[in-house]
Design a protein around this motif. Structure first.
Motif, short mmCIF file in Angstrom:
data_model
loop_
_atom_site.label_atom_id
_atom_site.label_comp_id
_atom_site.label_asym_id
_atom_site.label_seq_id
_atom_site.Cartn_x
_atom_site.Cartn_y
_atom_site.Cartn_z
N PHE A 18 0.84 -1.20 0.00
CA PHE A 18 0.00 0.00 0.00
C PHE A 18 0.87 1.24 0.00
O PHE A 18 1.77 1.38 0.82
CB PHE A 18 -0.91 -0.02 1.23
N ASN A 19 0.61 2.15 -0.94
CA ASN A 19 1.33 3.42 -1.04
C ASN A 19 0.32 4.54 -0.86
O ASN A 19 -0.37 4.92 -1.80
CB ASN A 19 2.04 3.53 -2.40
N LYS A 20 0.24 5.05 0.36
CA LYS A 20 -0.78 6.04 0.68
C LYS A 20 -0.57 7.34 -0.09
O LYS A 20 -1.53 7.93 -0.58
CB LYS A 20 -0.77 6.32 2.18
N SER A 21 0.65 7.78 -0.23
CA SER A 21 0.91 9.06 -0.89
C SER A 21 0.55 8.99 -2.38
O SER A 21 0.06 9.96 -2.96
CB SER A 21 2.38 9.47 -0.73
N ALA A 22 0.77 7.83 -2.98
CA ALA A 22 0.44 7.66 -4.39
C ALA A 22 -1.00 7.21 -4.59
O ALA A 22 -1.48 7.13 -5.74
CB ALA A 22 1.39 6.66 -5.04
N LYS A 23 -1.68 6.88 -3.51
CA LYS A 23 -3.05 6.38 -3.55
C LYS A 23 -3.12 5.14 -4.45
O LYS A 23 -3.98 5.04 -5.35
CB LYS A 23 -4.02 7.46 -3.98
N GLN A 24 -2.20 4.22 -4.21
CA GLN A 24 -2.14 2.99 -4.98
C GLN A 24 -1.93 1.80 -4.04
O GLN A 24 -1.31 1.93 -2.98
CB GLN A 24 -0.99 3.04 -5.99
N PHE A 25 -2.46 0.66 -4.44
CA PHE A 25 -2.20 -0.56 -3.71
C PHE A 25 -2.19 -1.73 -4.68
O PHE A 25 -2.78 -1.64 -5.76
CB PHE A 25 -3.21 -0.77 -2.57
N SER A 26 -1.48 -2.77 -4.31
CA SER A 26 -1.31 -3.88 -5.22
C SER A 26 -1.35 -5.22 -4.48
O SER A 26 -1.06 -5.28 -3.28
CB SER A 26 0.00 -3.76 -6.00
N LEU A 27 -1.73 -6.23 -5.24
CA LEU A 27 -1.77 -7.60 -4.72
C LEU A 27 -0.66 -8.39 -5.40
O LEU A 27 -0.54 -8.37 -6.62
CB LEU A 27 -3.12 -8.25 -5.01
N HIS A 28 0.14 -9.06 -4.58
CA HIS A 28 1.19 -9.93 -5.10
C HIS A 28 0.85 -11.37 -4.68
O HIS A 28 0.61 -11.62 -3.48
CB HIS A 28 2.56 -9.55 -4.52
#
Lengths: 113, 114
Positions: free
Chosen positions: B66-76
């Motif tokens: 989770f990258n709060k500043s970029a407003k992005q999240f990913s599933l690995h």
């Protein structure tokens, strides 16, 4: 512990008819939500009920309505069916209030011809 | 502002490889980000979830970054298996808004080849 139960699982209706779908939440769950899933639009929120009151509503026409009973069971109704209403309708339930895991049923497949 | 953007639309991975699915959101009021897995003919099932005060969460072979500043999240998905072949949906929820409304991404169809 039984999961979220939806009935009927499959149904075919004619354009212009109306349909009622039923959902029994997991025992103890008082929040019930409904979603429409289509290949083109994905999963879209229809509405949420909590303690027999509609707490939130998505951007769907008034032909889509729902209600919740005192035992937390819920029904959704679609009137004057259109071909575009063909979809998988999913019911989801969770414990009291927000902050709890949301569990989905297997859905009701509606085909409008 | 209510949208959650998900990519890729489809993904083919070899058995044992790493599957990565990305999502982005706009609404900073979202405070809960679950991932759901859906097999054909079944309803979505919660896989793993994260809150924005945590940068990473791992459960078995599944990890959310989770990258709060970029407003992005990913599933690995590590060591991907043919049984992982399914459609994956990211979602966002504003739990502080006293609602269980989920905003879903458009889904990623994952195929893991043996």
């Amino acid at each position: 512990k039984a999961g979220v139960t939806q009935t009927p699982r499959y149904l075919i209706k004619t354009r212009g008819q109306q349909v009622t779908l039923s959902c029994s939440p997991i025992s103890g769950h008082r929040s019930v939500s409904w979603y429409q899933q289509t290949p083109g639009q994905g999963l879209q929120f229809l509405f949420e009920y909590f303690s027999e009151t509609q707490r939130n509503k998505g951007n769907f026409p008034g032909r889509f309505s729902g209600r919740q009973f005192s035992n937390s069971r819920s029904e959704m109704n679609v009137s004057t069916l259109e071909l575009g209403d063909s979809a998988l309708y999913l019911c989801a339930s969770s414990y009291t209030g927000a902050g709890n895991t949301i569990y989905f049923g297997e859905g009701s497949w509606l085909t409008v011809v | 502002q209510q949208q959650v953007k998900q990519s890729p639309q489809s993904l083919i991975v070899q058995k044992g490889g790493i599957s990565i699915i990305n999502c982005a959101y706009e609404n900073t009021a979202f405070d809960y980000f679950p991932w759901y897995q859906q097999f054909p003919g079944k309803g979505p099932a919660l896989l793993i979830a994260i809150r924005p005060d945590v940068s990473e969460k791992k459960e078995g072979r599944f990890t959310i970054s989770f990258n709060k500043s970029a407003k992005q999240f990913s599933l690995h998905i590590m060591d991907s298996q043919p049984g992982d072949s399914a459609t994956y949906f990211c979602a966002a929820q504003q739990q502080s808004g006293a609602t269980n409304k989920l905003i879903f991404g458009t889904g990623t169809l994952l195929a893991v080849q043996p």
